[in-house]
Design an enzyme around this catalytic site. Structure first.
Site, PDB file in Angstrom:
ATOM      1  N   GLU A 229      49.893  26.259  27.296  1.00 20.76           N
ATOM      2  CA  GLU A 229      50.156  27.569  27.898  1.00 20.76           C
ATOM      3  C   GLU A 229      50.502  27.360  29.358  1.00 20.76           C
ATOM      4  OE1 GLU A 229      47.076  30.501  27.752  1.00 20.76           O
ATOM      5  OE2 GLU A 229      46.549  30.079  25.676  1.00 20.76           O
ATOM      6  N   GLU A 278      52.252  42.825  26.051  1.00 17.49           N
ATOM      7  CA  GLU A 278      51.355  43.329  25.012  1.00 17.49           C
ATOM      8  C   GLU A 278      50.475  44.445  25.579  1.00 17.49           C
ATOM      9  OE1 GLU A 278      50.061  39.575  22.477  1.00 17.49           O
ATOM     10  OE2 GLU A 278      50.215  39.124  24.612  1.00 17.49           O
ATOM     11  N   LYS A 281      46.312  44.615  25.590  1.00 18.79           N
ATOM     12  CA  LYS A 281      45.483  43.613  26.249  1.00 18.79           C
ATOM     13  C   LYS A 281      44.838  44.204  27.494  1.00 18.79           C
ATOM     14  CE  LYS A 281      46.613  39.321  26.164  1.00 18.79           C
ATOM     15  NZ  LYS A 281      47.274  38.012  26.356  1.00 18.79           N
ATOM     16  N   GLU A 286      47.045  41.084  32.107  1.00 14.97           N
ATOM     17  CA  GLU A 286      47.301  40.365  30.863  1.00 14.97           C
ATOM     18  C   GLU A 286      48.371  41.022  29.994  1.00 14.97           C
ATOM     19  OE1 GLU A 286      46.133  37.496  29.731  1.00 14.97           O
ATOM     20  OE2 GLU A 286      44.852  37.089  31.457  1.00 14.97           O
TER      21      GLU A 286
END
Length: 328
Positions: A229, A278, A281, A286
């Site tokens: 990541e 997203e 989240k 985030e």
């Protein structure tokens, strides 16, 4: 995958293919995603959720897990099994089960003659390091050595890389007085840190080299690292802007063609977090790591193709959902 407005797995596969994205990471064995991957030739990092680690310390359960999620999909290109994500004994995570789960999954894969074709590893957080500056002094925290040292030994024995999540953004946002935006985003015009014979013009290299030194101190001289990541948010926090996200991610893609000062012979297999913004989240930061909006439109133009193996990953974890894109 942690959003209420995201495309279906088949639509995601089509988006990968139309953007020449050739790798994916998911954080648990989501069956619709595995079905959609059939015949796609997209290489996959398949995650074992932290919540499953204890059960997979039983060999028969591990064999069933591999049968259901790997052997049942012979036309999916599995690259690694990531047994747990960012497990940290200090956080109360089930760290005592990680190594046995890795061993059992490896043995299950070996029973089908697939050892060497599918790597078995775990993804660690950079926070397992107790010292990372200067990079030559990189070392793991004292409270995690009994956890991480046997894992490193297992990875050396099985010739699998360690997966590591590395975010210069969080180091920079946590200490913007001592770390410059240019150093964190690959835009410094000159060397920032000199560490003996090694010169660092960007924070990513310094962090990765500190990890290499820590691994070598634990006996992993031959061990490779996959950056599982890395990314930068476009909103929701300090220095989280669309321009900064594009700058970091586009420079990262170019940079990992080479190596680091300590290990100059690249490329560095690197997964860029995340595929989509997203909206489910939290905290707010985030929500904004995606390379694409939920409707499939890119937030900015990144070159994943052009004859190179730029890859993306979608990620799925029942407790922490993330997504990424990979380079090389």
């Amino acid at each position: 995958m942690q959003g209420n407005n995201l495309p279906s797995p088949p639509q995601v596969i089509s988006l990968y293919q139309s953007n020449n994205i050739n790798s994916m990471r998911i954080y648990n064995p989501d069956q619709p995603t595995l079905q959609a991957l059939r015949g796609s030739n997209i290489q996959l990092i398949l995650g074992v959720p932290n919540s499953d680690l204890q059960s997979l310390s039983d060999p028969s359960t591990a064999l069933s897990w591999v049968q259901n999620n790997v052997f049942n999909f012979p036309d999916v290109s599995f690259r690694y099994i990531a047994v747990g994500n960012e497990v940290d004994p200090a956080n109360g995570d089930p760290s005592q089960f990680v190594l046995s789960a890795m061993q059992n999954i490896y043995n299950a894969i070996s029973s089908a003659g697939l050892q060497g074709q599918i790597g078995v590893s775990t993804a660690i957080a950079f926070s397992l390091l107790g010292q990372s500056f200067p990079p030559s002094q990189g070392s793991f925290r004292g409270d995690v050595t009994q956890y991480i040292d046997p894992i490193i030994g297992f990875l050396v024995q099985t010739n699998s890389p360690l997966l590591a999540n590395i975010y210069p953004y969080f180091s920079y946002s946590g200490d913007p007085t001592d770390i410059s935006l240019e150093y964190a985003s690959f835009t410094s015009p000159s060397v920032v840190v000199t560490d003996g014979p090694y010169e660092y013009q960007n924070l990513f290299d310094a962090m990765l080299d500190a990890l290499y030194v820590a691994i070598e101190g634990a006996g992993g001289w031959s061990l490779g690292v996959v950056v599982s990541e890395s990314g930068w948010p476009s909103d929701g926090g300090f220095a989280a802007t669309l321009d900064n996200e594009f700058t970091y991610n586009s420079n990262l893609i170019q940079h990992v063609n080479g190596g680091t000062p300590r290990r100059p012979n690249g490329p560095i297999e690197t997964y860029l977090f995340a595929m989509f913004d997203e909206n489910n989240k939290s905290p707010e930061l985030e929500k904004h790591f995606g390379q694409f909006y939920p409707d499939g439109q890119p937030k900015f133009q990144l070159n994943f193709g052009a004859g190179r193996a730029w890859d993306v990953y979608a990620q799925n974890n029942t407790s922490v959902y993330r997504e990424s894109i990979s380079s090389v």
